[in-house]
Design a protein around this motif. Structure first.
Motif, PDB file in Angstrom:
ATOM      1  N   UNK A 127       0.852  -1.184   0.000  1.00 19.65           N
ATOM      2  CA  UNK A 127       0.000   0.000   0.000  1.00 19.65           C
ATOM      3  C   UNK A 127       0.889   1.235   0.000  1.00 19.65           C
ATOM      4  N   UNK A 128       0.401   2.292  -0.634  1.00 19.95           N
ATOM      5  CA  UNK A 128       1.092   3.579  -0.665  1.00 19.95           C
ATOM      6  C   UNK A 128       0.301   4.593   0.140  1.00 19.95           C
ATOM      7  N   UNK A 129       0.960   5.278   1.068  1.00 19.60           N
ATOM      8  CA  UNK A 129       0.329   6.300   1.902  1.00 19.60           C
ATOM      9  C   UNK A 129       1.036   7.624   1.650  1.00 19.60           C
ATOM     10  N   UNK A 130       0.337   8.554   1.016  1.00 25.10           N
ATOM     11  CA  UNK A 130       0.908   9.865   0.711  1.00 25.10           C
ATOM     12  C   UNK A 130       0.307  10.888   1.669  1.00 25.10           C
ATOM     13  N   UNK A 131       1.121  11.413   2.578  1.00 27.04           N
ATOM     14  CA  UNK A 131       0.681  12.426   3.535  1.00 27.04           C
ATOM     15  C   UNK A 131       0.988  13.800   2.961  1.00 27.04           C
TER      16      UNK A 131
ATOM     17  N   UNK B  89     -16.049  18.042   4.011  1.00 33.43           N
ATOM     18  CA  UNK B  89     -16.696  17.385   5.140  1.00 33.43           C
ATOM     19  C   UNK B  89     -18.209  17.316   4.979  1.00 33.43           C
ATOM     20  N   UNK B  90     -18.716  17.779   3.845  1.00 37.28           N
ATOM     21  CA  UNK B  90     -20.147  17.783   3.594  1.00 37.28           C
ATOM     22  C   UNK B  90     -20.802  19.063   4.059  1.00 37.28           C
ATOM     23  N   UNK B  91     -22.013  19.304   3.573  1.00 42.25           N
ATOM     24  CA  UNK B  91     -22.751  20.486   3.986  1.00 42.25           C
ATOM     25  C   UNK B  91     -22.084  21.795   3.627  1.00 42.25           C
ATOM     26  N   UNK B  92     -21.240  21.785   2.614  1.00 47.76           N
ATOM     27  CA  UNK B  92     -20.536  22.999   2.210  1.00 47.76           C
ATOM     28  C   UNK B  92     -19.317  23.327   3.043  1.00 47.76           C
ATOM     29  N   UNK B  93     -18.912  22.434   3.937  1.00 48.31           N
ATOM     30  CA  UNK B  93     -17.760  22.669   4.810  1.00 48.31           C
ATOM     31  C   UNK B  93     -16.519  22.050   4.182  1.00 48.31           C
ATOM     32  N   UNK B  94     -15.502  22.879   3.956  1.00 49.61           N
ATOM     33  CA  UNK B  94     -14.218  22.409   3.445  1.00 49.61           C
ATOM     34  C   UNK B  94     -13.141  22.758   4.460  1.00 49.61           C
ATOM     35  N   UNK B  95     -12.317  21.771   4.804  1.00 48.91           N
ATOM     36  CA  UNK B  95     -11.245  21.971   5.781  1.00 48.91           C
ATOM     37  C   UNK B  95      -9.903  21.908   5.082  1.00 48.91           C
ATOM     38  N   UNK B  96      -9.073  22.894   5.321  1.00 44.80           N
ATOM     39  CA  UNK B  96      -7.695  22.850   4.862  1.00 44.80           C
ATOM     40  C   UNK B  96      -6.873  22.087   5.867  1.00 44.80           C
ATOM     41  N   UNK B  97      -6.517  20.859   5.574  1.00 40.96           N
ATOM     42  CA  UNK B  97      -5.899  19.993   6.569  1.00 40.96           C
ATOM     43  C   UNK B  97      -4.773  19.196   5.938  1.00 40.96           C
ATOM     44  N   UNK B  98      -4.260  18.220   6.664  1.00 38.12           N
ATOM     45  CA  UNK B  98      -3.310  17.246   6.145  1.00 38.12           C
ATOM     46  C   UNK B  98      -4.014  15.903   6.118  1.00 38.12           C
ATOM     47  N   UNK B  99      -3.822  15.137   5.043  1.00 35.19           N
ATOM     48  CA  UNK B  99      -4.549  13.886   4.894  1.00 35.19           C
ATOM     49  C   UNK B  99      -3.742  12.923   4.045  1.00 35.19           C
ATOM     50  N   UNK B 100      -4.147  11.645   4.099  1.00 37.28           N
ATOM     51  CA  UNK B 100      -3.587  10.637   3.214  1.00 37.28           C
ATOM     52  C   UNK B 100      -4.378  10.651   1.911  1.00 37.28           C
TER      53      UNK B 100
ATOM     54  N   UNK C 276     -10.262  12.144   4.282  1.00 40.16           N
ATOM     55  CA  UNK C 276     -10.276  11.737   5.679  1.00 40.16           C
ATOM     56  C   UNK C 276     -11.646  11.182   6.039  1.00 40.16           C
ATOM     57  N   UNK C 277     -11.711  10.031   6.701  1.00 43.65           N
ATOM     58  CA  UNK C 277     -10.582   9.155   6.972  1.00 43.65           C
ATOM     59  C   UNK C 277      -9.903   8.722   5.673  1.00 43.65           C
ATOM     60  N   UNK C 278      -8.649   8.301   5.782  1.00 41.54           N
ATOM     61  CA  UNK C 278      -7.970   7.754   4.625  1.00 41.54           C
ATOM     62  C   UNK C 278      -8.598   6.443   4.190  1.00 41.54           C
ATOM     63  N   UNK C 279      -8.186   5.962   3.038  1.00 42.57           N
ATOM     64  CA  UNK C 279      -8.741   4.720   2.506  1.00 42.57           C
ATOM     65  C   UNK C 279      -8.477   3.564   3.456  1.00 42.57           C
ATOM     66  N   UNK C 280      -9.515   2.780   3.686  1.00 44.62           N
ATOM     67  CA  UNK C 280      -9.410   1.613   4.559  1.00 44.62           C
ATOM     68  C   UNK C 280      -8.348   0.643   4.052  1.00 44.62           C
TER      69      UNK C 280
END
Length: 507
Positions: A65-69, A76-87, A91-95
């Protein structure tokens, strides 16, 4: 610690979702204790680690598996966008799903801002020590622009997850579920639903580093100077948690990365039996979880089976995981995660028929029914530890408070420049008892890396357990996985303040 792009990683840059770090002053009995001298400790990559790894069951299959951080705008739905760090931008990252005995070969690519180090900790997996993902205890932190491949056997079936063990990165978006399937699965069910819970503020109300900078000034500074608090939460009370429920005010509580007003929907059919795998990836929030109109049967906690117990709801602390079975009715039902003591909810929906969904903040009556907790469960017969006297006993006192924000273990902080300076020591082959003594006014979810312990003589096998204020929880484990392992509060901010210790095997 600041993780601002361009900053130089300091001596606080290496630990979990905030694990900035705890001392390990220890009271030992039954032949234990580090004593005045400096013990010789097993190396994370030494011969004893390799020998223990050679005993693990294996299928011969490798799951790559490859995990790119990397930084990412996450919806996040409902028009909410978060500037964050993710794989890989979600988020959550792929199972990640493997079978027990498979070899995991996971390559972490650090594409975070310049000078930001990271790692991956495989939460709950009793893997080989040099793959545990805890800089500098088990590896060197992965620098920005660099890659690192984790290679380990996942030989115990169960519900797990993975996240960084550097700074406060867990309270961003860098986490994902890890499911280890049992090739001889004894449970019977029709569908499976992995449910990840999280408290969220990153990129919409500030950053975890800003939260910690405010918290570490302590309530004393607030009272003394009339200072306004943006992130500190006052008055969060829960009888289930023994009083104070949490430190941090979060604008959102997510179920599988979605806000309550725009939830994920599981579509199924009446009469189908569903296995829910519940993971609390939050930083500061316990959740009371219920499915409206249904009872649940608790089957596992932290990957290990328990004697089946019926319940209306379930209390799950940060780092804990629970598996439950539910037979679905006909209609539309809310899966509600009540942020314990914080007067807010996360939710998803189950739809098996026609009907309108309840309003976003609806709270089903099951939340006030019979609530299952780890302390009320019993280990299944086939995983219960055989009875026996402990060879070594350690007192692990949880200390500190909100006034000075001086959370620690036994009143001391871990030395990050010298992580093995005062470890809690054990020897391979010993039965070990840890007495978690909570002398603070707040609850703590205490997590041990590399092992599962048993609560009392016949309680559940767990790696993370809630310890209520003023209470003592005694846990037992067999020292069968040599190396150097962290023991800490899985409240991200308590860890960053110092509630952590090192448990190490003697050479």
């Amino acid at each position: 610690m600041s993780e601002t792009p361009g900053s130089t990683p300091g001596r606080r840059s290496f630990l979990l979702a905030g694990l900035g770090v705890a001392g390990a002053g220890v009271l030992a009995a039954c032949g234990g204790g580090s004593g005045a001298g400096r013990p010789a400790l097993v190396s994370p990559s030494g011969a004893a680690v390799g020998a223990a790894d050679g005993k693990r069951n294996r299928t011969g299959r490798t799951h790559e598996v490859s995990l790119v951080a990397a930084p990412a705008p996450v919806e996040l739905g409902g028009g909410v966008t978060a500037g964050t760090w993710a794989f890989a931008g979600r988020t959550p990252g792929e199972e990640l799903r493997v079978s027990a005995g498979d070899l995991v070969a996971a390559t972490l690519s650090n594409r975070l801002p310049d000078r930001t180090t990271t790692s991956v900790h495989w939460h709950g997996i009793a893997l080989r020590n040099d793959m545990d993902g805890v800089p500098p205890v088990t590896q060197t932190a992965v620098a920005s622009g660099q890659d690192f491949t984790y290679r380990f056997l996942a030989d115990a079936p169960g519900t797990y997850f993975f996240h960084p063990h550097v700074g406060l990165q867990l309270d961003r978006g860098l986490y994902a579920p890890l499911i280890v399937e049992d090739p001889n699965e004894p449970l019977s069910y029709d569908d499976e639903w992995v449910v990840v819970l999280d408290d969220w503020l990153d990129g919409v109300a500030g950053t975890p580093d800003e939260v910690y900078a405010e918290l570490k000034r302590g309530m004393g500074a607030m009272h003394g100077g009339g200072m306004a608090m943006k992130h500190m939460l006052m008055g969060a009370e829960s009888p289930l948690l023994g009083g104070d429920a949490g430190d941090v005010r979060y604008p959102y509580h997510l179920v599988n990365g979605r806000v309550p007003g725009d939830p994920q929907v599981l579509r199924s059919a009446p009469g189908r039996r569903v296995r829910l795998r519940l993971v609390n990836a939050g930083g500061d929030t316990a959740y009371r979880v219920a499915l409206g109109g249904h009872r649940m049967t608790v089957t596992h906690t932290d990957g290990f089976p328990v004697r089946h117990q019926e319940a209306d709801a379930l209390l799950i602390g940060m780092g804990e995981r629970y598996d439950v079975l539910v037979t679905l009715g006909d209609g539309v039902f809310p899966l509600v995660a009540l942020a314990e003591g914080k007067n807010a909810v996360g939710r998803a929906l189950v739809r098996t028929g026609s009907g309108a969904a309840p309003v976003a903040d609806f709270r089903p009556g099951e939340l006030e029914g019979a609530v299952a907790t780890g302390s009320r469960l019993k280990a299944a017969d086939d995983v219960r530890l055989p009875s026996g006297k402990a060879d070594r006993v350690h007192r692990v006192e949880l200390t500190g408070g909100m006034m000075a924000y001086d959370w620690a273990i036994n009143g001391e902080r871990f030395d990050m420049d010298d992580p093995a300076r005062r470890p809690i020591t054990v020897a391979e082959g010993q039965r070990v008892r840890l007495d978690f003594v909570n002398s603070t006014g707040m609850w703590h979810p205490v997590h041990l890396h590399g092992h599962t312990y048993q609560l009392g003589a016949d309680g559940p096998r767990k790696d993370t357990a809630i310890v209520l204020p003023g209470r003592t929880v005694s846990v037992f484990f067999d020292a069968d996985n040599p190396g150097r392992w962290l023991l800490h509060c899985h409240n991200a901010y308590h860890g960053e303040a110092g509630m952590m210790a090192l448990l190490a095997y003697e050479d």
